[in-house]
Design a protein around this motif. Structure first.
Motif, PDB file in Angstrom:
ATOM      1  N   LYS A 106       0.817  -1.214   0.000  1.00 38.07           N
ATOM      2  CA  LYS A 106       0.000   0.000   0.000  1.00 38.07           C
ATOM      3  C   LYS A 106       0.853   1.268   0.000  1.00 38.07           C
ATOM      4  O   LYS A 106       0.343   2.363  -0.168  1.00 38.07           O
ATOM      5  N   LEU A 107       2.176   1.118   0.199  1.00 34.62           N
ATOM      6  CA  LEU A 107       3.038   2.285   0.354  1.00 34.62           C
ATOM      7  C   LEU A 107       3.497   2.838  -0.995  1.00 34.62           C
ATOM      8  O   LEU A 107       3.659   2.099  -1.952  1.00 34.62           O
ATOM      9  N   VAL A 108       3.740   4.166  -1.044  1.00 29.51           N
ATOM     10  CA  VAL A 108       4.273   4.761  -2.276  1.00 29.51           C
ATOM     11  C   VAL A 108       5.765   4.458  -2.394  1.00 29.51           C
ATOM     12  O   VAL A 108       6.414   4.035  -1.453  1.00 29.51           O
ATOM     13  N   HIS A 109       6.278   4.760  -3.590  1.00 28.62           N
ATOM     14  CA  HIS A 109       7.629   4.338  -3.986  1.00 28.62           C
ATOM     15  C   HIS A 109       8.683   4.371  -2.903  1.00 28.62           C
ATOM     16  O   HIS A 109       9.250   3.358  -2.541  1.00 28.62           O
ATOM     17  N   HIS A 110       8.967   5.610  -2.423  1.00 27.96           N
ATOM     18  CA  HIS A 110      10.155   5.703  -1.581  1.00 27.96           C
ATOM     19  C   HIS A 110       9.973   4.984  -0.262  1.00 27.96           C
ATOM     20  O   HIS A 110      10.916   4.461   0.294  1.00 27.96           O
ATOM     21  N   PHE A 111       8.733   4.930   0.219  1.00 28.64           N
ATOM     22  CA  PHE A 111       8.519   4.192   1.454  1.00 28.64           C
ATOM     23  C   PHE A 111       8.660   2.697   1.205  1.00 28.64           C
ATOM     24  O   PHE A 111       9.203   1.962   2.018  1.00 28.64           O
ATOM     25  N   LEU A 112       8.174   2.278   0.044  1.00 27.79           N
ATOM     26  CA  LEU A 112       8.320   0.876  -0.331  1.00 27.79           C
ATOM     27  C   LEU A 112       9.804   0.536  -0.471  1.00 27.79           C
ATOM     28  O   LEU A 112      10.259  -0.510  -0.020  1.00 27.79           O
ATOM     29  N   ALA A 113      10.563   1.458  -1.069  1.00 32.57           N
ATOM     30  CA  ALA A 113      12.004   1.244  -1.199  1.00 32.57           C
ATOM     31  C   ALA A 113      12.613   1.023   0.177  1.00 32.57           C
ATOM     32  O   ALA A 113      13.424   0.119   0.378  1.00 32.57           O
ATOM     33  N   MET A 114      12.190   1.848   1.128  1.00 37.65           N
ATOM     34  CA  MET A 114      12.767   1.737   2.451  1.00 37.65           C
ATOM     35  C   MET A 114      12.360   0.438   3.136  1.00 37.65           C
ATOM     36  O   MET A 114      13.176  -0.191   3.809  1.00 37.65           O
ATOM     37  N   VAL A 115      11.099   0.016   2.957  1.00 42.29           N
ATOM     38  CA  VAL A 115      10.669  -1.254   3.558  1.00 42.29           C
ATOM     39  C   VAL A 115      11.499  -2.401   2.999  1.00 42.29           C
ATOM     40  O   VAL A 115      11.987  -3.254   3.739  1.00 42.29           O
ATOM     41  N   THR A 116      11.710  -2.391   1.680  1.00 41.09           N
ATOM     42  CA  THR A 116      12.448  -3.501   1.094  1.00 41.09           C
ATOM     43  C   THR A 116      13.917  -3.455   1.518  1.00 41.09           C
ATOM     44  O   THR A 116      14.529  -4.498   1.721  1.00 41.09           O
ATOM     45  N   ILE A 117      14.460  -2.239   1.689  1.00 40.44           N
ATOM     46  CA  ILE A 117      15.823  -2.143   2.212  1.00 40.44           C
ATOM     47  C   ILE A 117      15.867  -2.705   3.633  1.00 40.44           C
ATOM     48  O   ILE A 117      16.742  -3.500   3.975  1.00 40.44           O
ATOM     49  N   GLY A 118      14.894  -2.297   4.443  1.00 39.98           N
ATOM     50  CA  GLY A 118      14.826  -2.799   5.815  1.00 39.98           C
ATOM     51  C   GLY A 118      14.720  -4.311   5.838  1.00 39.98           C
ATOM     52  O   GLY A 118      15.422  -4.986   6.599  1.00 39.98           O
ATOM     53  N   PHE A 119      13.905  -4.856   4.958  1.00 41.57           N
ATOM     54  CA  PHE A 119      13.749  -6.315   4.851  1.00 41.57           C
ATOM     55  C   PHE A 119      15.094  -6.969   4.534  1.00 41.57           C
ATOM     56  O   PHE A 119      15.533  -7.892   5.218  1.00 41.57           O
ATOM     57  N   GLY A 120      15.763  -6.461   3.500  1.00 38.64           N
ATOM     58  CA  GLY A 120      17.058  -7.022   3.104  1.00 38.64           C
ATOM     59  C   GLY A 120      18.082  -6.939   4.226  1.00 38.64           C
ATOM     60  O   GLY A 120      18.812  -7.898   4.495  1.00 38.64           O
ATOM     61  N   GLU A 121      18.105  -5.788   4.910  1.00 38.34           N
ATOM     62  CA  GLU A 121      19.071  -5.606   5.993  1.00 38.34           C
ATOM     63  C   GLU A 121      18.777  -6.565   7.153  1.00 38.34           C
ATOM     64  O   GLU A 121      19.687  -7.118   7.757  1.00 38.34           O
TER      65      GLU A 121
END
Lengths: 323, 293
Positions: A106-121
């Motif tokens: 449900k999140l827009v681009h940059h927030f989604l980017a951050m979630v996926t970065i957080g996931f990877g980290e």
């Protein structure tokens, strides 16, 4: 006419690829070629989310890690044949991809980017702190080789063929997926969220589907990597790896069948060529991203497609004038 | 209790750093509607400039502070004019601009490694490295200074944005570019200046942290992400939210490293970030993180 041409080109390409181990006698170059194959699989998955569905994701290294670690751990601690460990790695990664996607699409681009970065980290940090199971910073070594119907893929050359077969299978899967109803739904979401929803597409479910598929591609690629190199450690799966994957897709042309393939091959070769220059390698990398976005926003394949289409439409205009 | 206070003080100190970066994220978001991934690297660059001027050149701290601030401000302005502005002008999607900042981040980080090398450097603190003792509690003066300087910057930024003419122009340009332009505000300059201030804040954060954590080319990555976490937790786009979020993230990090396990503190911080984005994406104060229906 074009259709037939394309078939010939593909056949020639395939024959050339089959011949690669006969020409490349250097084991290191063969390893690079095999890695390129693995990256192509990972990037095809990434392209389904990024190129076709228009969702930014920087967690690709996380999926890659899940596949690599789960397949390695399973094959070391159990008697399960390696091929099933690999598939399990892909499925687990796919499942986790779905779990992460459900609340985050449900999140827009940059927030989604951050979630996926957080996931990877988080995945990388868990591998780093996983104690005996993941070997912490030392990683896992002595990962068994692939064994299929009694044949052990001992050499890089033999494994190259296995990876090549996988690449073909995954490209076919991607092609069929993106030309299907689901693929059209992906593209409509990318182009206009609201319009897609207005046409009765369940936007969130489609995005979750895209992430689930990406997870499988990434996880299976990771498993292929683990059993190729025989050693994995958290360093391999840092955020930088996700960025490299994304650059490959971006340079080649996202949202096309061949773009990620072209990008993967080009960047891998460039990377190897810049290897002796150390840090300059990554500086050039950063520059490539900026320059591509500035001057080639549709990537190589996208730009070629545009040109091709423009020529075609010109021809059409001419013929319609004649009639 | 002593342990608790000690942790809390440490948390407030790193929290202040996250708050400085978080304010930058929020300012940029309000001005350009974007997320930048280069904040952490500008933070690193600020630390390296501090090291260069105060250790290699030997300038006194009170020259280094405005010098680093001014240089970073110029760099931020330049970033907007050369990279971000043209991309927005040609209508690139936000997804691509975000990627461009990732490219910038890789570029900066590795350039720093080429220029200064990959080893760590130490920068002496102007206030001395000896901890002060209050009862049972030890406080490094630099830590206290960081918290107070951050609060000071926040107040100064508040006054600048709300009371000064330039600040009002910046807010107007962020809110409605067309309307601001018709009123004679130089929107191009205003947006550039906002980036300059954001990058300047990150640079000052690097300057402040250099004597405590030392300086390395990789120092920006995690701090940059946590600064973002601060902005999200506080409510993306809000300057005060970013400060509150920064201190919160710092405290969460300090307590999880003290009471759970040092090696899991980053997992906890990212876990909290994901949780906030999933459950309350608008943060503590309202903001627009949701896309679809």
């Amino acid at each position: 006419m074009g259709q037939i041409n394309q078939k010939y080109v593909l056949a020639v390409l395939l024959v050339a690829l089959v011949c690669v181990p006969l020409i490349l006698t250097n084991n290191y170059l063969l390893l690079v070629a095999t890695l390129i194959g693995i990256y192509i699989i990972v990037n095809c998955g990434l392209d389904i989310v990024f190129g076709y569905s228009g969702q930014i994701t920087l967690g690709q290294a996380g999926f890659y890690a899940i596949g690599a670690y789960s397949s390695a751990i399973l094959s070391i601690h159990t008697e399960i044949p390696v091929i099933f460990c690999m598939i399990f790695g892909g499925l687990l990664s796919s499942f986790l991809g779905m779990l992460v996607a459900i609340p985050s699409v449900k999140l827009v681009h940059h927030f989604l980017a951050m979630v996926t970065i957080g996931f990877g980290e988080i995945i990388r940090l868990l591998a780093m702190n996983g104690g005996e199971l993941t070997g912490a910073a030392d990683g896992i070594s002595f990962i068994p080789k692939l064994n299929l119907f009694g044949y052990v893929f001992e050499t890089v050359g033999s494994y190259y063929y296995f990876v090549l077969a996988c690449v073909v299978v995954f490209l076919v899967i991607k092609h069929n997926l993106v030309t299907s109803r689901v693929g059209r739904a992906f593209r409509s979401i990318r182009d206009d969220n609201a319009a897609a929803a207005a046409f009765g597409i369940n936007v969130r479910r489609m995005k979750v589907t895209a992430f689930t598929v990406e997870g499988f591609f990434g996880g299976f690629g990771g498993a292929l990597y683990a059993h190729l190199v025989g050693f994995i450690s958290p360093e391999t799966f840092a955020l930088q790896q996700s960025v490299i994957f994304l650059t490959m897709v971006l340079l080649g042309g996202s949202g096309t069948l061949w773009g990620p393939v072209i990008g993967t091959v080009l960047i891998s070769i460039l990377f190897e060529a810049l290897q002796p220059f150390g840090q300059v390698q990554m500086v050039v990398y950063g520059l490539i991203i900026m320059v591509v976005i500035m001057f080639l926003p549709r990537g190589i394949a996208g730009t070629l497609n545009d040109r091709f289409n423009r020529q075609n439409s010109k021809k059409l205009e001419l013929s319609s004038d004649a009639s | 209790m002593q342990f608790f206070i000690q942790l809390a003080l440490g948390g407030l100190m790193v929290g202040a750093i996250y708050a400085l970066l978080g304010m930058g994220y929020s300012l940029i978001y309000r001005a350009s509607g974007l997320l930048t991934f280069a904040q952490g690297d500008y933070f690193m660059l600020g630390a390296f400039l501090t090291f260069t001027f105060s250790v290699l050149v030997g300038l006194p701290f009170f020259v280094v502070l405005p010098l680093v601030g001014a240089l970073m401000l110029g760099l931020g302005f330049l970033t907007e004019r050369v990279l971000i502005g043209p991309l927005i002008a040609r209508g690139s999607g936000p997804i691509y601009i975000v990627l461009a900042t990732i490219g910038l981040s890789i570029f900066l980080q590795n350039m720093a490694m080429i220029i200064w090398g990959s080893q760590g450097f130490h920068v002496p603190s102007v206030m001395g490295d000896m901890p002060m003792k209050f009862g049972d509690i030890y406080v490094v003066p630099q830590n206290l200074a960081i918290v107070f300087i951050t609060l000071g910057i926040m107040v100064a930024l508040h006054i600048f944005m709300n009371k000064s003419k330039v600040g009002t122009a910046l807010r107007a340009a962020a809110q409605d570019k067309m309307a601001a332009a018709t009123l004679g505000i130089n929107v191009v300059f205003a947006i550039g200046l906002t980036w300059g201030i954001s990058v300047g804040l990150a640079g000052i954060a690097g300057l402040l942290i250099a004597p405590i954590f030392g300086v390395t080319a990789h120092m920006g990555l995690l701090v940059g992400l946590k600064g973002f976490a601060a902005a999200v937790v506080g409510g993306y786009g809000s300057i005060y939210g970013a400060v509150i979020g920064g201190f919160l993230v710092g405290l969460i990090e300090a307590f999880s490293s003290g009471y759970i396990d040092l090696s899991f503190k980053d997992v906890v911080v990212f876990g909290v970030l994901l949780l906030v984005l999933f459950v309350r994406p608008e943060g503590l104060l309202p903001s627009p993180a949701l896309e679809d229906l």
